[in-house]
Design a protein around this motif. Structure first.
Motif, PDB file in Angstrom:
ATOM      1  N   SER A   1       3.250  12.505  -6.378  1.00  0.00           N
ATOM      2  CA  SER A   1       2.688  12.181  -7.691  1.00  0.00           C
ATOM      3  C   SER A   1       1.261  12.681  -7.873  1.00  0.00           C
ATOM      4  CB  SER A   1       2.733  10.672  -7.920  1.00  0.00           C
ATOM      5  OG  SER A   1       1.950  10.004  -6.957  1.00  0.00           O
ATOM      6  N   VAL A   2       0.580  13.036  -6.784  1.00  0.00           N
ATOM      7  CA  VAL A   2      -0.814  13.476  -6.918  1.00  0.00           C
ATOM      8  C   VAL A   2      -1.015  14.928  -6.495  1.00  0.00           C
ATOM      9  CG1 VAL A   2      -1.573  11.110  -6.458  1.00  0.00           C
ATOM     10  CG2 VAL A   2      -1.671  12.818  -4.616  1.00  0.00           C
ATOM     11  N   ARG A   3       0.008  15.526  -5.897  1.00  0.00           N
ATOM     12  CA  ARG A   3      -0.148  16.899  -5.418  1.00  0.00           C
ATOM     13  C   ARG A   3      -0.496  17.816  -6.579  1.00  0.00           C
ATOM     14  NH1 ARG A   3       4.384  17.281  -3.088  1.00  0.00           N
ATOM     15  NH2 ARG A   3       3.675  16.449  -1.088  1.00  0.00           N
ATOM     16  N   GLY A   4      -1.534  18.621  -6.393  1.00  0.00           N
ATOM     17  CA  GLY A   4      -2.004  19.514  -7.443  1.00  0.00           C
ATOM     18  C   GLY A   4      -3.078  18.900  -8.329  1.00  0.00           C
ATOM     19  N   ARG A   5      -3.260  17.588  -8.237  1.00  0.00           N
ATOM     20  CA  ARG A   5      -4.298  16.922  -9.043  1.00  0.00           C
ATOM     21  C   ARG A   5      -5.406  16.336  -8.164  1.00  0.00           C
ATOM     22  NH1 ARG A   5      -3.208  12.416 -11.867  1.00  0.00           N
ATOM     23  NH2 ARG A   5      -1.559  11.717 -10.437  1.00  0.00           N
ATOM     24  N   PHE A   6      -5.039  15.848  -6.993  1.00  0.00           N
ATOM     25  CA  PHE A   6      -6.014  15.215  -6.095  1.00  0.00           C
ATOM     26  C   PHE A   6      -6.261  16.120  -4.894  1.00  0.00           C
ATOM     27  CE2 PHE A   6      -4.989  10.451  -7.097  1.00  0.00           C
ATOM     28  CZ  PHE A   6      -5.156  10.709  -8.445  1.00  0.00           C
ATOM     29  N   VAL A   7      -7.479  16.053  -4.370  1.00  0.00           N
ATOM     30  CA  VAL A   7      -7.833  16.808  -3.167  1.00  0.00           C
ATOM     31  C   VAL A   7      -8.564  15.887  -2.197  1.00  0.00           C
ATOM     32  CG1 VAL A   7      -9.108  18.757  -2.210  1.00  0.00           C
ATOM     33  CG2 VAL A   7      -8.011  18.968  -4.450  1.00  0.00           C
ATOM     34  N   ILE A   8      -8.055  15.801  -0.980  1.00  0.00           N
ATOM     35  CA  ILE A   8      -8.733  15.052   0.065  1.00  0.00           C
ATOM     36  C   ILE A   8      -9.528  16.026   0.918  1.00  0.00           C
ATOM     37  CG2 ILE A   8      -6.744  15.164   1.651  1.00  0.00           C
ATOM     38  CD1 ILE A   8      -7.530  12.331   2.607  1.00  0.00           C
ATOM     39  N   SER A   9     -10.729  15.618   1.294  1.00  0.00           N
ATOM     40  CA  SER A   9     -11.567  16.464   2.130  1.00  0.00           C
ATOM     41  C   SER A   9     -12.431  15.568   3.001  1.00  0.00           C
ATOM     42  CB  SER A   9     -12.429  17.406   1.282  1.00  0.00           C
ATOM     43  OG  SER A   9     -13.304  16.666   0.448  1.00  0.00           O
TER      44      SER A   9
ATOM     45  N   HIS B   1       0.842  -1.199   0.000  1.00  0.00           N
ATOM     46  CA  HIS B   1       0.000   0.000   0.000  1.00  0.00           C
ATOM     47  C   HIS B   1       0.877   1.250   0.000  1.00  0.00           C
ATOM     48  CE1 HIS B   1      -2.856  -2.994   1.679  1.00  0.00           C
ATOM     49  NE2 HIS B   1      -3.771  -2.251   1.101  1.00  0.00           N
ATOM     50  N   GLU B   2       0.429   2.255  -0.717  1.00  0.00           N
ATOM     51  CA  GLU B   2       1.147   3.525  -0.811  1.00  0.00           C
ATOM     52  C   GLU B   2       0.201   4.649  -0.405  1.00  0.00           C
ATOM     53  OE1 GLU B   2       2.686   4.324  -4.702  1.00  0.00           O
ATOM     54  OE2 GLU B   2       2.849   6.473  -4.340  1.00  0.00           O
ATOM     55  N   LEU B   3       0.655   5.503   0.488  1.00  0.00           N
ATOM     56  CA  LEU B   3      -0.168   6.634   0.908  1.00  0.00           C
ATOM     57  C   LEU B   3      -0.380   7.600  -0.248  1.00  0.00           C
ATOM     58  CD1 LEU B   3      -1.574   8.186   3.243  1.00  0.00           C
ATOM     59  CD2 LEU B   3       0.626   9.355   3.586  1.00  0.00           C
ATOM     60  N   VAL B   4      -1.618   7.988  -0.470  1.00  0.00           N
ATOM     61  CA  VAL B   4      -1.947   8.980  -1.498  1.00  0.00           C
ATOM     62  C   VAL B   4      -2.144  10.349  -0.851  1.00  0.00           C
ATOM     63  CG1 VAL B   4      -3.632   9.661  -3.240  1.00  0.00           C
ATOM     64  CG2 VAL B   4      -3.026   7.246  -2.967  1.00  0.00           C
ATOM     65  N   ALA B   5      -2.977  10.382   0.184  1.00  0.00           N
ATOM     66  CA  ALA B   5      -3.285  11.642   0.854  1.00  0.00           C
ATOM     67  C   ALA B   5      -3.821  11.342   2.238  1.00  0.00           C
ATOM     68  CB  ALA B   5      -4.314  12.448   0.058  1.00  0.00           C
ATOM     69  N   ARG B   6      -3.635  12.315   3.129  1.00  0.00           N
ATOM     70  CA  ARG B   6      -4.116  12.165   4.492  1.00  0.00           C
ATOM     71  C   ARG B   6      -4.680  13.489   4.970  1.00  0.00           C
ATOM     72  NH1 ARG B   6       0.203   9.796   7.191  1.00  0.00           N
ATOM     73  NH2 ARG B   6       1.047  11.802   7.821  1.00  0.00           N
ATOM     74  N   ILE B   7      -5.719  13.418   5.787  1.00  0.00           N
ATOM     75  CA  ILE B   7      -6.314  14.610   6.385  1.00  0.00           C
ATOM     76  C   ILE B   7      -6.489  14.362   7.878  1.00  0.00           C
ATOM     77  CG2 ILE B   7      -8.678  13.862   5.792  1.00  0.00           C
ATOM     78  CD1 ILE B   7      -9.330  16.883   5.372  1.00  0.00           C
ATOM     79  N   THR B   8      -6.032  15.303   8.678  1.00  0.00           N
ATOM     80  CA  THR B   8      -6.151  15.153  10.133  1.00  0.00           C
ATOM     81  C   THR B   8      -7.551  15.525  10.603  1.00  0.00           C
ATOM     82  OG1 THR B   8      -5.501  17.411  10.648  1.00  0.00           O
ATOM     83  CG2 THR B   8      -3.722  15.786  10.355  1.00  0.00           C
ATOM     84  N   ASP B   9      -7.793  15.304  11.877  1.00  0.00           N
ATOM     85  CA  ASP B   9      -9.085  15.700  12.436  1.00  0.00           C
ATOM     86  C   ASP B   9      -9.257  17.208  12.368  1.00  0.00           C
ATOM     87  OD1 ASP B   9      -8.376  15.656  16.015  1.00  0.00           O
ATOM     88  OD2 ASP B   9      -7.075  16.074  14.312  1.00  0.00           O
ATOM     89  N   GLY B  10      -8.167  17.928  12.347  1.00  0.00           N
ATOM     90  CA  GLY B  10      -8.227  19.379  12.258  1.00  0.00           C
ATOM     91  C   GLY B  10      -8.274  19.909  10.838  1.00  0.00           C
ATOM     92  N   GLY B  11      -8.168  19.015   9.862  1.00  0.00           N
ATOM     93  CA  GLY B  11      -8.279  19.426   8.468  1.00  0.00           C
ATOM     94  C   GLY B  11      -6.961  19.649   7.745  1.00  0.00           C
TER      95      GLY B  11
END
Length: 114
Positions: free
Chosen positions: A62-70, A45-55
């Motif tokens: 490889s995904v920065r600027g193309r993917f958005v986690i929310s 498994h490879e981390l794509v994106a992570r969001i904390t409880d605080g946002g």
């Protein structure tokens, strides 16, 4: 019982977009950091994106600027908006609750055709 259920995957042409959703139950969602991982056959498994409880968010290069986690705490849901997709983004994508305890979703396939 903790459950993480992904949806929104499928087949898309290169340059297209998809939005993955992950509905979480069985834990206090608003207190958890959440993440999206990908896995291709034969690899970890490879981390794509992570969001904390605080946002706060982080992305793999490889995904920065193309993917958005929310996240939407009212809906116990974390999203991954995937734009400008390329065939190299083809993978199984997994939702995960990462902190304070780690839980995996079952995964969902994303296939990008050239």
């Amino acid at each position: 019982q903790v459950q993480l259920v992904e949806s929104g995957g499928g087949l898309v042409q290169a340059g297209g977009s998809l939005r993955l959703s992950c509905v979480v139950s069985g834990l206090m969602f608003s207190k958890y950091s959440m993440a999206w991982y990908l896995q291709v056959p034969g690899k970890d498994h490879e981390l794509v994106a992570r969001i904390t409880d605080g946002g706060s968010t982080i992305y793999t290069d490889s995904v920065r600027g193309r993917f958005v986690i929310s996240r939407d705490n009212a809906k116990n849901t974390v999203y991954l908006q995937m734009n400008s997709l390329t065939p190299e983004d083809t993978a199984m994508y997994y939702c995960a609750a990462t902190f304070p305890t780690f839980y995996w979703g079952r995964g969902i396939q994303v296939t990008v055709s050239s």
